[in-house]
Design a protein around this motif. Structure first.
Motif, PDB file in Angstrom:
ATOM      1  N   LEU A  11       1.247  -2.855 -12.889  1.00  0.00           N
ATOM      2  CA  LEU A  11      -0.264  -1.870 -12.455  1.00  0.00           C
ATOM      3  C   LEU A  11      -1.421  -2.222 -13.049  1.00  0.00           C
ATOM      4  O   LEU A  11      -2.310  -2.523 -12.535  1.00  0.00           O
ATOM      5  CB  LEU A  11       0.385  -0.262 -12.852  1.00  0.00           C
ATOM      6  CG  LEU A  11      -0.794   0.327 -12.129  1.00  0.00           C
ATOM      7  CD1 LEU A  11      -1.388   1.070 -10.765  1.00  0.00           C
ATOM      8  CD2 LEU A  11      -0.523   2.155 -12.985  1.00  0.00           C
ATOM      9  N   SER A  12      -0.864  -2.833 -14.337  1.00  0.00           N
ATOM     10  CA  SER A  12      -2.106  -3.672 -14.641  1.00  0.00           C
ATOM     11  C   SER A  12      -2.651  -4.849 -14.028  1.00  0.00           C
ATOM     12  O   SER A  12      -3.637  -4.898 -14.333  1.00  0.00           O
ATOM     13  CB  SER A  12      -1.295  -3.581 -16.491  1.00  0.00           C
ATOM     14  OG  SER A  12      -1.317  -2.804 -17.195  1.00  0.00           O
ATOM     15  N   TYR A  38       3.428   3.284  -5.374  1.00  0.00           N
ATOM     16  CA  TYR A  38       3.534   4.014  -6.662  1.00  0.00           C
ATOM     17  C   TYR A  38       2.371   4.541  -7.967  1.00  0.00           C
ATOM     18  O   TYR A  38       2.059   5.100  -8.444  1.00  0.00           O
ATOM     19  CB  TYR A  38       4.161   2.425  -7.367  1.00  0.00           C
ATOM     20  CG  TYR A  38       3.466   1.884  -7.757  1.00  0.00           C
ATOM     21  CD1 TYR A  38       3.197   1.522  -9.040  1.00  0.00           C
ATOM     22  CD2 TYR A  38       4.081   0.843  -7.543  1.00  0.00           C
ATOM     23  CE1 TYR A  38       1.953   0.424  -9.466  1.00  0.00           C
ATOM     24  CE2 TYR A  38       2.981  -0.674  -7.570  1.00  0.00           C
ATOM     25  CZ  TYR A  38       2.942  -0.009  -8.452  1.00  0.00           C
ATOM     26  OH  TYR A  38       2.214  -2.152  -8.774  1.00  0.00           O
ATOM     27  N   PHE A  94       6.262  -0.948 -15.120  1.00  0.00           N
ATOM     28  CA  PHE A  94       5.383  -0.545 -14.127  1.00  0.00           C
ATOM     29  C   PHE A  94       4.136  -0.413 -14.841  1.00  0.00           C
ATOM     30  O   PHE A  94       2.654  -0.767 -14.250  1.00  0.00           O
ATOM     31  CB  PHE A  94       5.807   1.254 -13.579  1.00  0.00           C
ATOM     32  CG  PHE A  94       6.785   0.957 -12.464  1.00  0.00           C
ATOM     33  CD1 PHE A  94       5.843   0.804 -11.554  1.00  0.00           C
ATOM     34  CD2 PHE A  94       8.253   1.372 -12.498  1.00  0.00           C
ATOM     35  CE1 PHE A  94       6.995   1.289 -10.414  1.00  0.00           C
ATOM     36  CE2 PHE A  94       8.916   1.888 -11.553  1.00  0.00           C
ATOM     37  CZ  PHE A  94       7.998   2.155 -10.842  1.00  0.00           C
ATOM     38  N   LEU A  95       3.546  -0.112 -16.143  1.00  0.00           N
ATOM     39  CA  LEU A  95       2.513  -0.199 -16.356  1.00  0.00           C
ATOM     40  C   LEU A  95       1.673  -1.842 -15.910  1.00  0.00           C
ATOM     41  O   LEU A  95       0.842  -1.903 -16.155  1.00  0.00           O
ATOM     42  CB  LEU A  95       3.337   0.149 -18.170  1.00  0.00           C
ATOM     43  CG  LEU A  95       2.531   1.562 -18.544  1.00  0.00           C
ATOM     44  CD1 LEU A  95       2.649   1.181 -19.954  1.00  0.00           C
ATOM     45  CD2 LEU A  95       0.990   1.748 -18.389  1.00  0.00           C
ATOM     46  N   SER A  96       2.705  -2.524 -16.602  1.00  0.00           N
ATOM     47  CA  SER A  96       2.755  -4.098 -16.674  1.00  0.00           C
ATOM     48  C   SER A  96       2.797  -4.406 -15.247  1.00  0.00           C
ATOM     49  O   SER A  96       1.191  -5.325 -15.157  1.00  0.00           O
ATOM     50  CB  SER A  96       3.999  -5.230 -17.115  1.00  0.00           C
ATOM     51  OG  SER A  96       3.558  -6.155 -16.818  1.00  0.00           O
ATOM     52  N   ALA A 112       9.154   1.674 -17.427  1.00  0.00           N
ATOM     53  CA  ALA A 112       8.338   2.428 -17.629  1.00  0.00           C
ATOM     54  C   ALA A 112       7.015   1.245 -17.803  1.00  0.00           C
ATOM     55  O   ALA A 112       6.129   1.355 -17.067  1.00  0.00           O
ATOM     56  CB  ALA A 112       7.839   4.034 -18.783  1.00  0.00           C
ATOM     57  N   LEU A 113       8.060   0.688 -18.732  1.00  0.00           N
ATOM     58  CA  LEU A 113       6.255  -0.122 -19.346  1.00  0.00           C
ATOM     59  C   LEU A 113       6.334  -1.120 -18.227  1.00  0.00           C
ATOM     60  O   LEU A 113       5.000  -1.987 -18.094  1.00  0.00           O
ATOM     61  CB  LEU A 113       7.187  -1.102 -20.823  1.00  0.00           C
ATOM     62  CG  LEU A 113       6.864  -0.352 -22.119  1.00  0.00           C
ATOM     63  CD1 LEU A 113       7.768  -1.142 -22.905  1.00  0.00           C
ATOM     64  CD2 LEU A 113       5.440  -0.313 -21.445  1.00  0.00           C
ATOM     65  N   LEU A 154       0.031   5.695 -17.557  1.00  0.00           N
ATOM     66  CA  LEU A 154       1.015   5.093 -15.607  1.00  0.00           C
ATOM     67  C   LEU A 154      -0.021   5.889 -15.496  1.00  0.00           C
ATOM     68  O   LEU A 154      -1.092   5.487 -14.610  1.00  0.00           O
ATOM     69  CB  LEU A 154       2.199   5.705 -15.996  1.00  0.00           C
ATOM     70  CG  LEU A 154       3.322   4.539 -15.660  1.00  0.00           C
ATOM     71  CD1 LEU A 154       4.612   5.066 -15.567  1.00  0.00           C
ATOM     72  CD2 LEU A 154       2.713   3.274 -14.785  1.00  0.00           C
ATOM     73  N   ARG A 172      -5.819  -2.237 -20.251  1.00  0.00           N
ATOM     74  CA  ARG A 172      -4.779  -2.558 -19.191  1.00  0.00           C
ATOM     75  C   ARG A 172      -4.225  -4.253 -19.782  1.00  0.00           C
ATOM     76  O   ARG A 172      -3.325  -4.661 -19.482  1.00  0.00           O
ATOM     77  CB  ARG A 172      -5.660  -2.991 -18.125  1.00  0.00           C
ATOM     78  CG  ARG A 172      -4.951  -3.386 -16.546  1.00  0.00           C
ATOM     79  CD  ARG A 172      -6.375  -4.357 -16.070  1.00  0.00           C
ATOM     80  NE  ARG A 172      -7.124  -4.909 -17.223  1.00  0.00           N
ATOM     81  CZ  ARG A 172      -6.345  -6.241 -17.281  1.00  0.00           C
ATOM     82  NH1 ARG A 172      -5.637  -6.702 -16.899  1.00  0.00           N
ATOM     83  NH2 ARG A 172      -7.523  -6.813 -17.980  1.00  0.00           N
ATOM     84  N   PHE A 224      -0.865  -4.338 -21.642  1.00  0.00           N
ATOM     85  CA  PHE A 224       0.206  -3.961 -20.939  1.00  0.00           C
ATOM     86  C   PHE A 224       0.262  -4.881 -19.855  1.00  0.00           C
ATOM     87  O   PHE A 224       1.392  -5.594 -20.194  1.00  0.00           O
ATOM     88  CB  PHE A 224       0.419  -2.654 -20.194  1.00  0.00           C
ATOM     89  CG  PHE A 224       0.656  -1.549 -21.457  1.00  0.00           C
ATOM     90  CD1 PHE A 224       1.414  -1.334 -22.212  1.00  0.00           C
ATOM     91  CD2 PHE A 224      -0.696  -0.779 -21.499  1.00  0.00           C
ATOM     92  CE1 PHE A 224       1.173  -0.318 -22.634  1.00  0.00           C
ATOM     93  CE2 PHE A 224      -0.631   0.702 -21.931  1.00  0.00           C
ATOM     94  CZ  PHE A 224       0.540   0.908 -22.814  1.00  0.00           C
TER      95      PHE A 224
END
Lengths: 227, 227
Positions: free
Chosen positions: A136-137, A89, A132-134, A129-130, B133, B90, B93
């Motif tokens: 990814l973070s 992703y 995914f942000l979480s 989206a959030l 993102l 970062r 999130f």
DNA sequence: CGTGTTATTGAAGTGTATCAAATTGCGTGG
DNA sequence: CCACGCAATTTGATACACTTCAATAACACG
């Protein structure tokens, strides 16, 4: 690829732990319609470093390693992902080619969701989206920590860390010395000698290719992990 | 902190390049209302590793380094950010404490936007979420690459890379040997000797603390960067 | 049952950290 | 503005952790 009964998202066991777990029936059906399933044998590549990202892989079962190689061929395992994880992703959102290759560690069953379907889903579901942000973070945090440890810890320390990570997250799998080395950023020989040391001190036990952690506390100490 | 004329987002020069550049007037006004400005002298901390993330820092001017320390005190510079960059998103999130500390490299002027305002903004602006993102994915890609290089490249190679990155992204700043070492994951002594070598070959030139790149192509080769 | 991959052990070489000391350069306060 | 003091730079010597190379042994796989 053999025809096999299609796995449905709303009955997929791995979904419970995944990022997509909170989606409604409509969304899940949309994914079901767009996705297609694939199976990989150990050693086969889901994708290669340098390829353009065409979609998202959702791991139904099995284990996938993400690895990079330098021009001399030396391999570094960046991440290892199991059932319920989403793979690929990052490249999806940055619109850049994959920097790592994805390789099946054992027999792997994934659902592939095309890029357009994923982006549509994310655009229409702000909470997703959030998430995914979480996610990814969280991945970013791990990567930062690995960089720091790579440059400040010794090889035996990184090997101890590798043992803890690989053994505890993927208990069933017996990793090769080479894979442990590739995760820890060292050589199979150094892994060997370190394992012998650790066994000598009773911290681990080796029976053939299987490694058992006998003294977790001491191993954590060795890995310089303090919590 | 001295009272100073409040910087407005819609006239802020650094905005043009930032993640927030596409926001409408309403959103910018909302940020203006919620934010407050701060200035830091060189060496001062914007925040510390371990602190909870309370908001987002938008760099108006100056340079900020993000660094981690191990228990022995050895420092690793993870990122360097200049005007227009966002810092600390970062941790925002992932809802985890900062893993790195942020330190002003030169006089720094930032706008601090509280967490609640940022999250509200992201939730109400799906395109903004995608931009975050994308940014985070890009940062992640860099971090992966750094991990790979940290474990497969030699110290001189990493130093060459550091020179390219630091000199080209932050031309005005004369980085200390220590900072170069902390970025490259090595020691000031090794940086010294490598710089002397590079100067001997005419690849760089040192006049006091200032380093000039004379032969970029050769330096790229030294850094094992092939594009 | 052979063949290639993985594991294991040893020996040798070297890159890089570490320590120490001298020198330079810079910022601060007098 | 100069002098002082401290931090950064520079150079040399030493040590050793780790890689590399090589050769044998054990194993897994078709």
């Amino acid at each position: 690829m053999a025809a096999n009964p299609k796995t449905h998202c709303n009955t997929c066991e791995s979904r419970a732990y995944g990022l997509l777990c909170d989606l409604g029936q409509n969304e899940l059906s949309a994914i079901d319609a767009a996705k297609f399933e694939q199976k990989y044998k150990p050693g086969q590549n889901l994708f290669y470093s340098g390829n353009a990202a065409s979609g998202l892989y959702c791991v139904v079962s099995g284990t996938v390693k993400l690895e990079m190689q330098d021009e001399s061929g030396k391999t570094q395992i960046m991440q290892v992902q199991g059932a319920g994880s989403l793979i690929g992703y990052r490249a999806l959102f940055s619109d850049q080619p994959y920097v790592a290759s994805a390789v099946a560690v054992d027999p792997v069953h994934v659902c592939f969701i095309p890029k357009t379907a994923v982006l549509k889903l994310v655009q229409e579901n702000p909470p997703l989206a959030l998430k995914f942000l979480s996610q990814l973070s969280e991945d970013f945090r791990m990567m930062e920590q690995r960089l720091q440890r790579a440059s400040s810890n010794s090889a035996p320390e990184r090997i101890a860390e590798a043992l803890l990570f690989l053994r505890e997250n993927f208990e069933e799998k017996n990793w090769t010395r080479k894979e442990i080395a590739e995760w820890a950023g060292t050589t199979p020989e150094t892994v060997m000698r370190t394992l012998a040391d650790l066994e000598g001190e009773g911290i681990i036990e080796q029976t053939g290719r299987k490694i058992t952690i006998k003294d977790r506390a001491k191993l954590l100490e060795r890995a310089k992990i303090f919590i």
